[in-house]
Design a protein around this motif. Structure first.
Motif, mmCIF file in Angstrom:
data_model
loop_
_atom_site.group_PDB
_atom_site.id
_atom_site.type_symbol
_atom_site.label_atom_id
_atom_site.label_comp_id
_atom_site.label_asym_id
_atom_site.label_seq_id
_atom_site.Cartn_x
_atom_site.Cartn_y
_atom_site.Cartn_z
ATOM 1 N N GLU A 138 0.688 -1.185 -0.183
ATOM 2 C CA GLU A 138 -0.172 -0.375 0.258
ATOM 3 C C GLU A 138 1.218 1.543 -0.289
ATOM 4 N N LEU A 139 1.345 1.524 -1.292
ATOM 5 C CA LEU A 139 1.908 2.289 -1.179
ATOM 6 C C LEU A 139 1.251 4.018 -0.988
ATOM 7 N N LEU A 140 1.652 5.114 -0.097
ATOM 8 C CA LEU A 140 1.459 6.406 0.812
ATOM 9 C C LEU A 140 2.453 7.400 -0.583
ATOM 10 N N THR A 141 2.200 8.482 -0.674
ATOM 11 C CA THR A 141 3.098 9.231 -1.418
ATOM 12 C C THR A 141 2.860 10.925 -0.433
ATOM 13 N N THR A 142 3.143 12.256 -0.884
ATOM 14 C CA THR A 142 3.512 13.433 0.425
ATOM 15 C C THR A 142 2.094 14.786 -1.055
ATOM 16 N N ARG A 143 2.118 15.008 -0.268
ATOM 17 C CA ARG A 143 1.303 16.578 -0.390
ATOM 18 C C ARG A 143 2.727 17.745 0.278
ATOM 19 N N GLU A 182 3.131 26.330 8.141
ATOM 20 C CA GLU A 182 4.544 26.263 7.634
ATOM 21 C C GLU A 182 5.128 25.730 6.834
ATOM 22 N N ARG A 183 6.347 25.632 6.335
ATOM 23 C CA ARG A 183 6.733 24.736 5.529
ATOM 24 C C ARG A 183 6.338 22.928 5.520
ATOM 25 N N HIS A 184 5.426 21.907 5.220
ATOM 26 C CA HIS A 184 5.546 20.731 5.752
ATOM 27 C C HIS A 184 4.909 19.295 4.499
ATOM 28 N N LEU A 185 4.988 18.343 4.701
ATOM 29 C CA LEU A 185 4.536 17.425 4.332
ATOM 30 C C LEU A 185 3.416 16.803 4.467
ATOM 31 N N THR A 186 2.140 16.504 4.009
ATOM 32 C CA THR A 186 0.933 15.307 3.940
ATOM 33 C C THR A 186 1.056 14.296 4.054
ATOM 34 N N LEU A 187 1.056 13.130 3.845
ATOM 35 C CA LEU A 187 0.938 11.996 3.048
ATOM 36 C C LEU A 187 -0.817 11.303 2.879
ATOM 37 N N HIS A 188 -0.526 11.146 1.938
ATOM 38 C CA HIS A 188 -2.140 10.433 0.661
ATOM 39 C C HIS A 188 -2.179 9.692 -0.156
ATOM 40 N N PRO A 189 -3.323 8.045 0.015
ATOM 41 C CA PRO A 189 -2.759 7.714 -1.286
ATOM 42 C C PRO A 189 -1.772 7.904 -2.072
ATOM 43 N N TYR A 190 -1.728 7.305 -2.771
ATOM 44 C CA TYR A 190 -0.576 7.523 -3.662
ATOM 45 C C TYR A 190 -0.821 7.075 -4.866
ATOM 46 N N GLU A 191 -2.083 7.092 -5.419
ATOM 47 C CA GLU A 191 -2.946 6.552 -6.246
ATOM 48 C C GLU A 191 -3.286 8.280 -6.362
ATOM 49 N N THR A 192 -3.529 9.050 -5.825
ATOM 50 C CA THR A 192 -4.688 10.404 -5.678
ATOM 51 C C THR A 192 -3.540 11.815 -6.198
ATOM 52 N N ALA A 193 -1.990 11.161 -6.082
ATOM 53 C CA ALA A 193 -1.438 11.977 -6.986
ATOM 54 C C ALA A 193 -1.386 11.500 -8.648
ATOM 55 N N THR A 194 -2.322 14.257 -8.415
ATOM 56 C CA THR A 194 -2.529 13.750 -9.855
ATOM 57 C C THR A 194 -2.517 15.206 -10.739
ATOM 58 N N GLU A 195 -2.043 15.966 -9.537
ATOM 59 C CA GLU A 195 -1.722 17.673 -10.014
ATOM 60 C C GLU A 195 -0.404 17.566 -10.078
ATOM 61 N N VAL A 196 0.271 18.679 -10.930
ATOM 62 C CA VAL A 196 2.321 18.694 -10.413
ATOM 63 C C VAL A 196 2.589 19.784 -9.797
ATOM 64 N N SER A 197 3.286 19.860 -8.850
ATOM 65 C CA SER A 197 3.575 20.779 -7.824
ATOM 66 C C SER A 197 4.750 21.609 -8.309
#
Length: 181
Positions: free
Chosen positions: A65-70, A76-91
């Motif tokens: 089960e892969l997760l990824t960050t936003r 402040e600068r930080h990362l949040t964690l989300h399901p991998y397959e939800t990554a649809t925007e270019v940072s």
């Protein structure tokens, strides 16, 4: 190779220049990671969506089960964690990330973190991109911290600072090695 006392900015420039000429060994690296993560009993893995030149670890999706960050910049600068397959925007940096409203996952439910980097050393010191996001995310993290980099960018020593979060292991296309002093 740079002199040992070169600045992090000089090391970043050097690593980017080396990385641009390296062949893609993502498949071999992913196979080593897959075997290692299984051996360690990992199920939920924080991964990343590769930038150009970084090893692509997306091949692990069928086994874990892969997760990824936003990346978040406010308040402040930080990362949040989300399901991998939800990554649809270019940072801002050019990698895929989940949208603002993607469901979040708590770090304490993660078994292993795959840390992208420009280079690593044998002590687990990571040469990142300079934002400090993983250094803010991972203090106190009890799971596996695995640096991911191609073998020519695994060095004997890199400059590090006290606040830098170190990888416990480093994965390359040649295998996974424990880091340490």
């Amino acid at each position: 190779m740079l002199r040992p006392d070169a600045s992090k900015a000089e090391w970043r420039e050097w690593a980017l220049a080396v990385r641009k000429d390296l062949p893609d060994h993502s498949q071999a690296l992913t196979e080593h990671l897959r075997a290692f993560l299984r051996q360690q009993g990992a199920r939920r893995v924080l991964a990343y969506h590769a930038l150009g030149g970084e090893p692509d670890v997306s091949g692990l999706q069928s086994d874990f089960e892969l997760l990824t960050t936003r990346t978040r910049f406010k308040p402040e600068r930080h990362l949040t964690l989300h399901p991998y397959e939800t990554a649809t925007e270019v940072s801002r940096a050019g990698y895929l990330q989940p949208p603002k409203d993607a469901p979040q996952v708590a770090l304490d439910t993660v078994d292993a973190v795959l840390l992208p980097g420009l280079a690593y050393d044998l002590r687990g010191v990571r040469l990142g991109y300079g934002g400090g996001f993983y250094d803010r995310l991972l203090p106190g993290f009890a799971g596996l911290k695995i640096g991911v980099v191609y073998a020519p960018l695994l060095l004997s020593a890199l400059p590090g600072e006290a606040h830098d979060v170190r990888a416990d292991w480093v994965a390359t296309e040649r295998g996974v090695v424990a880091s340490g002093d």
